[in-house]
Design a protein around this motif. Structure first.
Motif, mmCIF file in Angstrom:
data_model
loop_
_atom_site.group_PDB
_atom_site.id
_atom_site.type_symbol
_atom_site.label_atom_id
_atom_site.label_comp_id
_atom_site.label_asym_id
_atom_site.label_seq_id
_atom_site.Cartn_x
_atom_site.Cartn_y
_atom_site.Cartn_z
ATOM 1 N N THR A 44 67.239 -22.602 48.742
ATOM 2 C CA THR A 44 66.014 -23.397 48.635
ATOM 3 C C THR A 44 65.167 -22.947 47.446
ATOM 4 O O THR A 44 64.004 -23.278 47.354
ATOM 5 N N THR A 45 65.758 -22.170 46.540
ATOM 6 C CA THR A 45 65.009 -21.737 45.377
ATOM 7 C C THR A 45 64.836 -22.905 44.426
ATOM 8 O O THR A 45 65.579 -23.889 44.462
ATOM 9 N N ALA A 46 63.867 -22.747 43.525
ATOM 10 C CA ALA A 46 63.584 -23.827 42.581
ATOM 11 C C ALA A 46 64.791 -24.125 41.712
ATOM 12 O O ALA A 46 65.036 -25.262 41.313
ATOM 13 N N THR A 53 59.242 -31.160 50.917
ATOM 14 C CA THR A 53 57.857 -31.374 51.337
ATOM 15 C C THR A 53 57.748 -32.355 52.500
ATOM 16 O O THR A 53 56.761 -32.367 53.204
ATOM 17 N N GLY A 54 58.751 -33.197 52.698
ATOM 18 C CA GLY A 54 58.741 -34.159 53.799
ATOM 19 C C GLY A 54 59.567 -33.653 54.964
ATOM 20 O O GLY A 54 59.842 -32.457 55.075
ATOM 21 N N PRO A 55 59.990 -34.543 55.869
ATOM 22 C CA PRO A 55 60.844 -34.143 56.982
ATOM 23 C C PRO A 55 62.095 -33.443 56.477
ATOM 24 O O PRO A 55 62.770 -33.932 55.564
ATOM 25 N N ASN A 56 62.409 -32.308 57.051
ATOM 26 C CA ASN A 56 63.555 -31.537 56.570
ATOM 27 C C ASN A 56 64.040 -30.577 57.652
ATOM 28 O O ASN A 56 63.374 -30.361 58.662
ATOM 29 N N VAL A 57 65.205 -29.980 57.411
ATOM 30 C CA VAL A 57 65.744 -28.943 58.277
ATOM 31 C C VAL A 57 65.876 -27.673 57.460
ATOM 32 O O VAL A 57 66.675 -27.608 56.523
ATOM 33 N N SER A 58 65.032 -26.699 57.757
ATOM 34 C CA SER A 58 65.044 -25.391 57.097
ATOM 35 C C SER A 58 64.877 -25.480 55.589
ATOM 36 O O SER A 58 65.266 -24.562 54.858
ATOM 37 N N GLY A 59 64.331 -26.574 55.098
ATOM 38 C CA GLY A 59 64.048 -26.707 53.684
ATOM 39 C C GLY A 59 65.226 -27.109 52.831
ATOM 40 O O GLY A 59 65.065 -27.310 51.628
ATOM 41 N N CYS A 60 66.430 -27.247 53.413
ATOM 42 C CA CYS A 60 67.593 -27.530 52.573
ATOM 43 C C CYS A 60 68.316 -28.823 52.932
ATOM 44 O O CYS A 60 69.215 -29.229 52.208
ATOM 45 N N GLU A 70 64.339 -34.933 65.681
ATOM 46 C CA GLU A 70 63.745 -33.801 66.388
ATOM 47 C C GLU A 70 64.289 -33.757 67.814
ATOM 48 O O GLU A 70 64.632 -34.783 68.393
ATOM 49 N N TYR A 71 64.363 -32.548 68.351
ATOM 50 C CA TYR A 71 64.809 -32.379 69.736
ATOM 51 C C TYR A 71 64.109 -31.142 70.302
ATOM 52 O O TYR A 71 63.535 -30.332 69.567
ATOM 53 N N GLY A 72 64.180 -30.993 71.581
ATOM 54 C CA GLY A 72 63.708 -29.771 72.230
ATOM 55 C C GLY A 72 62.283 -29.391 71.911
ATOM 56 O O GLY A 72 61.981 -28.212 71.726
ATOM 57 N N GLY A 73 61.390 -30.357 71.810
ATOM 58 C CA GLY A 73 59.988 -30.046 71.563
ATOM 59 C C GLY A 73 59.623 -29.857 70.107
ATOM 60 O O GLY A 73 58.620 -29.217 69.799
ATOM 61 N N GLY A 74 60.422 -30.408 69.197
ATOM 62 C CA GLY A 74 60.036 -30.385 67.788
ATOM 63 C C GLY A 74 60.995 -29.682 66.859
ATOM 64 O O GLY A 74 60.737 -29.600 65.655
ATOM 65 N N LEU A 75 62.118 -29.165 67.345
ATOM 66 C CA LEU A 75 63.101 -28.552 66.465
ATOM 67 C C LEU A 75 63.830 -29.641 65.681
ATOM 68 O O LEU A 75 64.180 -30.687 66.231
ATOM 69 N N PRO A 76 64.098 -29.405 64.379
ATOM 70 C CA PRO A 76 64.703 -30.458 63.558
ATOM 71 C C PRO A 76 66.224 -30.368 63.486
ATOM 72 O O PRO A 76 66.828 -29.308 63.663
ATOM 73 N N GLY A 77 66.831 -31.510 63.212
ATOM 74 C CA GLY A 77 68.252 -31.591 62.935
ATOM 75 C C GLY A 77 68.490 -32.701 61.941
ATOM 76 O O GLY A 77 67.594 -33.472 61.610
ATOM 77 N N VAL A 78 69.724 -32.797 61.440
ATOM 78 C CA VAL A 78 70.059 -33.837 60.480
ATOM 79 C C VAL A 78 71.459 -34.356 60.781
ATOM 80 O O VAL A 78 72.339 -33.599 61.181
ATOM 81 N N GLY A 95 70.796 -16.879 61.888
ATOM 82 C CA GLY A 95 71.241 -17.677 60.753
ATOM 83 C C GLY A 95 70.388 -18.913 60.577
ATOM 84 O O GLY A 95 69.317 -19.046 61.170
ATOM 85 N N ASN A 96 70.842 -19.832 59.740
ATOM 86 C CA ASN A 96 70.188 -21.129 59.583
ATOM 87 C C ASN A 96 71.181 -22.111 58.980
ATOM 88 O O ASN A 96 72.283 -21.731 58.567
ATOM 89 N N VAL A 97 70.802 -23.372 58.931
ATOM 90 C CA VAL A 97 71.732 -24.407 58.479
ATOM 91 C C VAL A 97 72.053 -24.301 56.992
ATOM 92 O O VAL A 97 73.080 -24.810 56.541
ATOM 93 N N CYS A 98 71.197 -23.639 56.223
ATOM 94 C CA CYS A 98 71.347 -23.656 54.770
ATOM 95 C C CYS A 98 72.651 -23.018 54.300
ATOM 96 O O CYS A 98 73.274 -23.483 53.339
#
Length: 254
Positions: A44-46, A53-60, A70-78, A95-98
């Motif tokens: 997610t570096t420049a 800046t908009g809807p996203n999952v872990s910034g990537c 969204e699921y489970g009270g606001g957790l994101p997915g794609v 970990g994370n999705v990135c």
């Protein structure tokens, strides 16, 4: 079990000398090996891609990649891609999705529909993987789903597949998972296990669980290395790992 491991001694030595392993693979007089490879930082570096800046999952993953939900009270997915065969990715603990982006991009490019999600730290990965597979299976045109997991996500992918059944699950891909022998013995869908020889969790011994009822039971071990879960996708062995996953899926997607 079909063994895809590069077990030839000369090749092992060559890989080790070239820095293919992260530790524990060198012998006396061997060339120095680098420090153990850790999970790469999120891309997610420049220099890699703009900060989301908009809807996203872990910034990537953003809306440019697919449908953000969204699921489970606001957790994101794609959900990204448009193929008729789905893939649900459950990442490793801490970990994370990135770090799974290389696999997602490869599968989308070859015709799969991929669901990735930010995992709850408290919910059981098995239950969430089942829920995500059911969500993806409801997408228009999706026929069956592969379950892909890393570490704890891999360990729980098999019991998740058992809950869903072979009508919904095309197969399981487990990276660095320790699968319970009793779960492996009950599995009736194809299984691909991938790991590295000296991984502390999901190493060679842990990958010996036999899926006797599975129509295909494959094993790929990277020799001389200590690479865990998605670290395999950011390593010099990434092409081999991605090729193995795509080949396995293409053979069993139906």
């Amino acid at each position: 079990m079909r063994r895809l491991s590069l077990a030839a001694a000369g090749l092992v030595a060559a890989l080790t000398a070239c820095g293919g392993g992260g530790g524990g693979g060198g012998g006396a007089g061997a060339a120095p090996t680098p420090a153990p490879v850790t999970t790469p930082a999120p891309v997610t570096t420049a220099s890699a891609r703009p900060v989301a800046t908009g809807p996203n999952v872990s910034g990537c993953f953003t809306e440019a990649d697919g449908t953000i939900f969204e699921y489970g009270g606001g957790l994101p997915g794609v959900i990204t891609g448009t193929g008729s065969t789905g893939v649900v990715v459950t990442y490793e603990r801490r970990g994370n999705v990135c770090t799974w982006r290389p696999l997602a991009d490869r599968l989308v490019a070859t015709g799969y529909r991929v669901l990735l999600y930010a995992r709850s730290a408290v919910a059981a990965p098995e239950d969430t993987a089942v829920a995500m597979a059911r969500r993806l299976a409801k997408e228009k045109g999706v026929k069956r789903v592969f379950l892909v997991g890393g570490s704890i996500g891999a360990t729980t992918a098999v019991p998740a597949a058992l809950k869903l059944g072979p009508r919904k699950v095309a197969g399981v891909v487990a990276l660095s998972g320790e699968i319970a022998p009793e779960d492996a013995a009950r599995l009736t869908v194809p299984l691909l296990q991938i790991g590295s020889e000296h991984d502390d969790y999901g190493g060679r011994e842990a990958l010996e669980a036999a899926a006797a009822q599975a129509p295909d039971d494959e094993l790929l071990i990277i020799p001389g290395a200590r690479l865990h879960a998605s670290a395999l996708l950011g390593s010099p062995h990434a092409a081999q790992v991605l090729d193995a996953i795509e080949t396995f899926m293409n053979r069993h997607k139906g």
